[in-house]
Design a protein around this motif. Structure first.
Motif, PDB file in Angstrom:
ATOM      1  N   UNK A   1      -8.218   8.069   0.310  1.00  7.84           N
ATOM      2  CA  UNK A   1      -9.053   7.501   1.371  1.00  7.84           C
ATOM      3  C   UNK A   1      -9.368   6.033   1.092  1.00  7.84           C
ATOM      4  N   UNK A   2      -9.761   5.725  -0.142  1.00 11.65           N
ATOM      5  CA  UNK A   2     -10.122   4.347  -0.482  1.00 11.65           C
ATOM      6  C   UNK A   2      -8.920   3.411  -0.386  1.00 11.65           C
ATOM      7  N   UNK A   3      -7.740   3.942  -0.670  1.00 11.20           N
ATOM      8  CA  UNK A   3      -6.544   3.101  -0.645  1.00 11.20           C
ATOM      9  C   UNK A   3      -6.112   2.714   0.769  1.00 11.20           C
ATOM     10  N   UNK A   4      -6.708   3.325   1.778  1.00 10.00           N
ATOM     11  CA  UNK A   4      -6.393   2.926   3.158  1.00 10.00           C
ATOM     12  C   UNK A   4      -7.145   1.664   3.560  1.00 10.00           C
ATOM     13  N   UNK A   5      -8.115   1.267   2.749  1.00  7.71           N
ATOM     14  CA  UNK A   5      -8.938   0.110   3.095  1.00  7.71           C
ATOM     15  C   UNK A   5      -8.242  -1.189   2.700  1.00  7.71           C
ATOM     16  N   UNK A   6      -8.494  -2.217   3.451  1.00  7.30           N
ATOM     17  CA  UNK A   6      -7.904  -3.518   3.192  1.00  7.30           C
ATOM     18  C   UNK A   6      -8.799  -4.350   2.274  1.00  7.30           C
ATOM     19  N   UNK A   7      -8.189  -5.310   1.623  1.00  8.03           N
ATOM     20  CA  UNK A   7      -8.891  -6.334   0.831  1.00  8.03           C
ATOM     21  C   UNK A   7      -9.438  -5.815  -0.505  1.00  8.03           C
ATOM     22  N   UNK A   8      -9.152  -4.565  -0.883  1.00  3.93           N
ATOM     23  CA  UNK A   8      -9.498  -4.075  -2.214  1.00  3.93           C
ATOM     24  C   UNK A   8      -8.283  -3.359  -2.787  1.00  3.93           C
ATOM     25  N   UNK A   9      -8.285  -3.184  -4.105  1.00  7.55           N
ATOM     26  CA  UNK A   9      -7.212  -2.462  -4.783  1.00  7.55           C
ATOM     27  C   UNK A   9      -7.831  -1.359  -5.637  1.00  7.55           C
ATOM     28  N   UNK A  10      -7.416  -0.130  -5.401  1.00 10.42           N
ATOM     29  CA  UNK A  10      -7.945   1.008  -6.136  1.00 10.42           C
ATOM     30  C   UNK A  10      -6.888   1.540  -7.086  1.00 10.42           C
ATOM     31  N   UNK A  11      -7.198   1.537  -8.367  1.00 12.84           N
ATOM     32  CA  UNK A  11      -6.343   2.141  -9.376  1.00 12.84           C
ATOM     33  C   UNK A  11      -6.813   3.567  -9.656  1.00 12.84           C
ATOM     34  N   UNK A  12      -5.882   4.382 -10.087  1.00 13.37           N
ATOM     35  CA  UNK A  12      -6.204   5.786 -10.364  1.00 13.37           C
ATOM     36  C   UNK A  12      -5.369   6.241 -11.545  1.00 13.37           C
ATOM     37  N   UNK A  13      -6.029   6.685 -12.599  1.00 11.76           N
ATOM     38  CA  UNK A  13      -5.346   7.267 -13.760  1.00 11.76           C
ATOM     39  C   UNK A  13      -5.778   8.715 -13.914  1.00 11.76           C
ATOM     40  N   UNK A  14      -4.809   9.598 -14.146  1.00 11.00           N
ATOM     41  CA  UNK A  14      -5.106  11.002 -14.443  1.00 11.00           C
ATOM     42  C   UNK A  14      -4.651  11.268 -15.864  1.00 11.00           C
TER      43      UNK A  14
END
Length: 218
Positions: free
Chosen positions: A171-184
């Protein structure tokens, strides 16, 4: 890391503070897990986050939410705890008014509080959320999420489901002007008991990237 008492909405808040080592040093605040599940500012992961930011030259604060340790007040289901976090951040910023940037980091319940706080404080430019409890609390307030950050999750977490965190990331990655990283982190449970080294490697890799002067994410 001297012990200090800072004023909170319901009385004093017990805290540890590492002062900024230079003018304009950035600041970071670290938020601990759920008070009713034994979470305190001396939680192992909370302390590791604190030490990591200290080593990188930040002024760093961690504190006990109301009703924990020597902090006054009673648990307030997140509402009062968000007020505690806002008051603690006010204290840091008043102490070091020339900070160039502000970061927030939290583990579990602390990640939920931290992400609410960044919605209210536009000066927060980066966040680290470890095991954010997306299956337990509503994260719809992140509309839109105002800053870039990383969400780190244990693949074997028995408390916070990896699927719920993945949905939040998507959901957060659909937003513009920010970058969301995710590590599992493979095999890691909610407390990263046998995988803390991998957890902190993820944190440090992300900070290496974000704090590089040439990093495009600001």
């Amino acid at each position: 890391m001297p012990s200090i008492i800072i004023p909170g909405p319901e009385g004093r808040l017990e805290a540890r503070f590492s002062p900024p080592p230079r003018p304009r040093a950035p600041v970071a605040m670290i938020l601990h897990p759920h008070p009713q599940a034994g979470g305190t500012m001396n939680d192992r992961i909370t302390q590791e986050l604190y030490k990591t930011f200290v080593k990188r030259g930040f002024g760093v604060l961690r504190f006990n939410f109301r009703g924990v340790g020597r902090s006054e007040g009673e648990f307030d289901n997140g509402i009062g705890e968000l007020s505690d976090a806002a008051a603690a951040l006010d204290w840091v910023q008043n102490f070091h008014q020339e900070a160039e940037t502000t970061w927030i980091a939290g583990f579990s319940f602390g990640a939920w509080i931290g992400m609410q706080l960044l919605m209210r404080r536009p000066e927060i430019r980066g966040f680290i959320s470890i095991a954010p409890p997306a299956n337990m609390y509503d994260f719809s307030f992140l509309a839109p999420c105002p800053s870039s950050g990383i969400l780190i999750q244990g693949a074997g977490d028995e408390v916070v489901t990896p699927h719920a965190v993945q949905k939040l990331v998507d959901k957060l990655r659909t937003q513009k002007h920010i970058t969301i990283h995710h590590d599992e982190i493979p095999r890691a449970n909610h407390f990263f008991e046998n995988e803390q080294e991998m957890l902190m490697a993820s944190v440090n890799n992300y900070l290496n990237m974000r704090l590089d002067p040439d990093c495009p994410i600001k």
